[in-house]
Motif scaffolding. Structure first.
Motif, mmCIF file in Angstrom:
data_model
loop_
_atom_site.group_PDB
_atom_site.id
_atom_site.type_symbol
_atom_site.label_atom_id
_atom_site.label_comp_id
_atom_site.label_asym_id
_atom_site.label_seq_id
_atom_site.Cartn_x
_atom_site.Cartn_y
_atom_site.Cartn_z
ATOM 1 N N TYR A 68 -94.219 -51.260 -25.712
ATOM 2 C CA TYR A 68 -95.450 -51.688 -26.794
ATOM 3 C C TYR A 68 -95.259 -50.552 -28.019
ATOM 4 C CZ TYR A 68 -97.561 -51.724 -22.045
ATOM 5 O OH TYR A 68 -97.464 -51.883 -20.581
ATOM 6 N N ASN A 90 -102.923 -47.794 -17.735
ATOM 7 C CA ASN A 90 -103.801 -49.224 -18.740
ATOM 8 C C ASN A 90 -102.958 -49.047 -19.534
ATOM 9 O OD1 ASN A 90 -105.999 -49.938 -17.006
ATOM 10 N ND2 ASN A 90 -106.854 -48.062 -17.066
ATOM 11 N N ARG A 108 -102.647 -54.334 -29.681
ATOM 12 C CA ARG A 108 -103.643 -55.157 -30.068
ATOM 13 C C ARG A 108 -103.473 -54.869 -31.865
ATOM 14 N NH1 ARG A 108 -108.429 -54.565 -32.286
ATOM 15 N NH2 ARG A 108 -109.484 -52.535 -31.372
ATOM 16 N N LYS A 121 -102.940 -51.143 -23.847
ATOM 17 C CA LYS A 121 -103.462 -51.533 -24.238
ATOM 18 C C LYS A 121 -102.822 -51.784 -25.538
ATOM 19 C CE LYS A 121 -107.590 -52.490 -21.988
ATOM 20 N NZ LYS A 121 -109.323 -52.246 -22.270
ATOM 21 N N TYR A 176 -101.899 -56.127 -22.510
ATOM 22 C CA TYR A 176 -102.277 -56.023 -21.583
ATOM 23 C C TYR A 176 -102.106 -55.576 -20.844
ATOM 24 C CZ TYR A 176 -106.806 -54.424 -18.796
ATOM 25 O OH TYR A 176 -107.306 -53.307 -17.874
ATOM 26 N N ASP A 177 -101.661 -54.228 -19.767
ATOM 27 C CA ASP A 177 -100.659 -53.616 -18.509
ATOM 28 C C ASP A 177 -101.870 -53.085 -18.291
ATOM 29 O OD1 ASP A 177 -98.451 -56.080 -19.181
ATOM 30 O OD2 ASP A 177 -98.197 -54.466 -20.432
ATOM 31 N N GLU A 178 -101.438 -52.464 -16.503
ATOM 32 C CA GLU A 178 -102.389 -52.352 -15.479
ATOM 33 C C GLU A 178 -101.523 -52.337 -14.957
ATOM 34 O OE1 GLU A 178 -106.911 -50.791 -13.234
ATOM 35 O OE2 GLU A 178 -106.734 -52.912 -14.539
#
Length: 158
Positions: free
Chosen positions: A129, A76, A80, A78, A91-93
């Motif tokens: 990211y 996971n 932000r 995240k 948000y990537d999973e």
């Protein structure tokens, strides 16, 4: 492994507020100097330029909050911003077995994480990211965790 700098959000909010106040004060003093005081001359433009440049650097450096979780069968990510409407949160999973490789790029004080994930349609996808606000220890822990996953995936293929 879990990694998060969410507890530093209050510090980032404070810095952001301080920079906004510096910009506002710079504008007020600039106009006061231009119309009443006339003490600084052309240097009065620095009262606006310097705080605006620092504020832009703070926000162009990337999203402040980064969270990573590798517990279980999925990874996971995240990412932000402290100001919700400024950038869309990421948000990537995805399952661990899809991770092909990763790369951390450091240029001056800007850090980026590029994660390559296998996909059915394109063969692979690169996820980006912004990790500029992580400490070096946190970046090293992230690299260690991702190395373990990549190494396990390579062993399964062989």
């Amino acid at each position: 492994m879990r990694l998060s700098n969410r507890n530093k959000a209050s510090v980032y909010n404070f810095v952001n507020t301080l920079l906004l106040i510096a910009v506002a004060l710079g504008i007020v003093v600039f106009f006061a100097d231009r119309h009443r005081l006339k003490a600084l001359g052309d240097e009065s433009y620095l009262l606006i330029i310097v705080p605006v440049v620092i504020l832009l650097a703070f926000h162009l450096n990337g999203r402040q909050i980064f969270e990573y979780d590798s517990d279980g069968e999925a990874l996971n990510f995240k990412n932000r911003n402290i100001i919700p409407f400024l950038n869309k949160p990421l948000y990537d999973e995805f399952p661990k077995y899809k991770l092909i490789k990763y790369e951390v790029i450091c240029i001056f004080f800007i850090k980026r994480l590029y994660v390559t994930v296998s996909s059915k349609n394109n063969g692979s996808t690169v996820l980006k990211y912004q990790i500029s606000y992580l400490t070096q220890k946190e970046v090293n822990n992230l690299k260690f965790s991702l190395n373990k996953v990549v190494k396990a995936n390579k062993e399964k293929k062989d």
